[in-house]
Design a protein around this motif. Sequence first.
Motif, PDB file in Angstrom:
ATOM      1  N   GLY A 156       0.689  -1.071  -0.206  1.00  0.00           N
ATOM      2  CA  GLY A 156      -0.003   0.170   0.136  1.00  0.00           C
ATOM      3  C   GLY A 156       0.649   1.120  -0.041  1.00  0.00           C
ATOM      4  O   GLY A 156       1.937   1.229  -0.480  1.00  0.00           O
ATOM      5  N   GLU A 157       0.245   2.273   0.347  1.00  0.00           N
ATOM      6  CA  GLU A 157       0.915   3.449   0.356  1.00  0.00           C
ATOM      7  C   GLU A 157       1.724   4.063   1.611  1.00  0.00           C
ATOM      8  O   GLU A 157       2.864   3.973   1.499  1.00  0.00           O
ATOM      9  CB  GLU A 157      -0.044   4.541   0.048  1.00  0.00           C
ATOM     10  CG  GLU A 157       0.468   5.941  -0.084  1.00  0.00           C
ATOM     11  CD  GLU A 157      -0.798   7.036  -0.562  1.00  0.00           C
ATOM     12  OE1 GLU A 157      -1.309   6.927  -1.638  1.00  0.00           O
ATOM     13  OE2 GLU A 157      -1.073   7.864   0.255  1.00  0.00           O
ATOM     14  N   GLY A 160      -2.360   4.927   7.936  1.00  0.00           N
ATOM     15  CA  GLY A 160      -3.049   6.284   8.109  1.00  0.00           C
ATOM     16  C   GLY A 160      -3.117   6.222   9.685  1.00  0.00           C
ATOM     17  O   GLY A 160      -2.360   5.880  10.682  1.00  0.00           O
ATOM     18  N   GLU A 163      -3.550   2.886  11.712  1.00  0.00           N
ATOM     19  CA  GLU A 163      -2.115   2.013  11.503  1.00  0.00           C
ATOM     20  C   GLU A 163      -1.221   2.653  12.410  1.00  0.00           C
ATOM     21  O   GLU A 163      -0.718   2.108  12.865  1.00  0.00           O
ATOM     22  CB  GLU A 163      -2.013   2.080  10.039  1.00  0.00           C
ATOM     23  CG  GLU A 163      -2.795   1.479   9.100  1.00  0.00           C
ATOM     24  CD  GLU A 163      -4.143   1.959   8.762  1.00  0.00           C
ATOM     25  OE1 GLU A 163      -4.077   3.116   8.833  1.00  0.00           O
ATOM     26  OE2 GLU A 163      -4.868   1.131   8.345  1.00  0.00           O
ATOM     27  N   PRO A 169      -0.265  -2.631   9.551  1.00  0.00           N
ATOM     28  CA  PRO A 169      -0.918  -1.914   8.427  1.00  0.00           C
ATOM     29  C   PRO A 169      -2.280  -2.310   7.943  1.00  0.00           C
ATOM     30  O   PRO A 169      -2.543  -3.503   8.436  1.00  0.00           O
ATOM     31  CB  PRO A 169       0.132  -2.487   7.176  1.00  0.00           C
ATOM     32  CG  PRO A 169       0.759  -3.792   7.776  1.00  0.00           C
ATOM     33  CD  PRO A 169       0.467  -3.372   9.309  1.00  0.00           C
ATOM     34  N   ASN A 196       3.938  -1.380   3.271  1.00  0.00           N
ATOM     35  CA  ASN A 196       3.551  -0.126   2.562  1.00  0.00           C
ATOM     36  C   ASN A 196       4.734   0.396   2.009  1.00  0.00           C
ATOM     37  O   ASN A 196       5.779   0.060   2.568  1.00  0.00           O
ATOM     38  CB  ASN A 196       3.068   0.775   3.725  1.00  0.00           C
ATOM     39  CG  ASN A 196       1.604   0.589   3.977  1.00  0.00           C
ATOM     40  OD1 ASN A 196       0.717   0.544   3.060  1.00  0.00           O
ATOM     41  ND2 ASN A 196       1.346   0.484   5.314  1.00  0.00           N
TER      42      ASN A 196
HETATM   43  N1  URA Z   1      -3.492   2.663   3.478  1.00  0.00           N
HETATM   44  C1  URA Z   1      -2.289   2.049   3.244  1.00  0.00           C
HETATM   45  O1  URA Z   1      -1.811   2.604   1.926  1.00  0.00           O
HETATM   46  N2  URA Z   1      -1.688   1.541   4.038  1.00  0.00           N
HETATM   47  C2  URA Z   1      -2.206   1.273   5.134  1.00  0.00           C
HETATM   48  O2  URA Z   1      -1.348   0.520   5.870  1.00  0.00           O
HETATM   49  C3  URA Z   1      -3.650   1.650   5.529  1.00  0.00           C
HETATM   50  C4  URA Z   1      -4.211   2.455   4.530  1.00  0.00           C
END
Ligand code: URA
Length: 300
Positions: A156-157, A160, A163, A169, A196
């Motif tokens: 993921g990115e 948030g 997290e 994550p 992430n």
């Molecule tokens: N969005 C993400 O990209 N990573 C996370 O861990 C949670 C939300």
Amino acid sequence: MEDDVAHELLEIVRELRAHVEWHGVSGTIGLPRDPGAKARVEAFWREHAAPPAFEEAPPAPSRDAPRRAPLEAVAAPSAAPSPAAPLDRKDSPARPVRAPRVSPAPSPAAVHLPKYGSLDELKEAVRSCTACALHEQRTQTVFARGTGSSRVCFVGEGPGAEEDAQGEPFVGAAGQLLDKMIAAMGLGRDEVYICNIVKCRPPNNRRPEPPEIAACSGYLRAQLQFLDPEVIIALGGTAVSGLLGLTEGITRLRGTFRLYQGRIPVMPTFHPAYLLRNPGAKREVWADLKAVLAHLGRVS
Ligand code: URA
Ligand code: SF4
């Protein structure tokens, strides 16, 4: 409809900005915007010893000489940060559903990991990292969920709020949707690894900036070296550009396998947070996940 166009335009502008900044960070065109960023990242890693991913040896030649015919058109992996290579030729009639590996994974013994002996050690190193400004406002680092033997890796990115609070994550709303996607794929918890692009929460849930992505990239590369997954699913544009250096926009990139470091198939797809805002796009994501399952030999 107008909303869609406006959203897409916004995406294009964002991706263009990320692309230009990426070149600035990588020094390819030397943007004057933040000329110190690259030097700061390099100085940090000099001080803390280069992470293994920066010292990676080229993939060992295969003993069985795998057939490379379908990949003749693939460019040789270039210097970081753009190791992406499309799997299909422009003129090929159909894109392959299966994504063959270009060469077999180097055996664990062949991978040179001078600094971290294990994923746990790497996690410990991340815990005290101050390589970029994101460390200043984090509650804690968010390393990964899953075991080192997972075959499938979701990227993921960045963390948030939830997290950041829990140190795991994808535990917020987007994470719950991701769990449903994984369950729908018929994959068990231990079969997937979730991490992430950046390990610390960007303030106000903004996207991580290219210098932050660059600073954190050594950890992700080391994680992926340890994991050596069979397939990676890149969730959203930041994951795709962080992994592959591609900035064309997720709408255009999704659905086609690319290669990470010329070796591991990556399926770009929409981020679950995007799906929460645009449930209609679940159809496309499901098609992408089915292609992943086909690659894993899970469906006929
Ligand atoms: N969005 C993400 O990209 N990573 C996370 O861990 C949670 C939300
Ligand atoms: Fe270090 Fe990555 Fe956190 Fe930046 S985001 S401080 S590079 S762990």
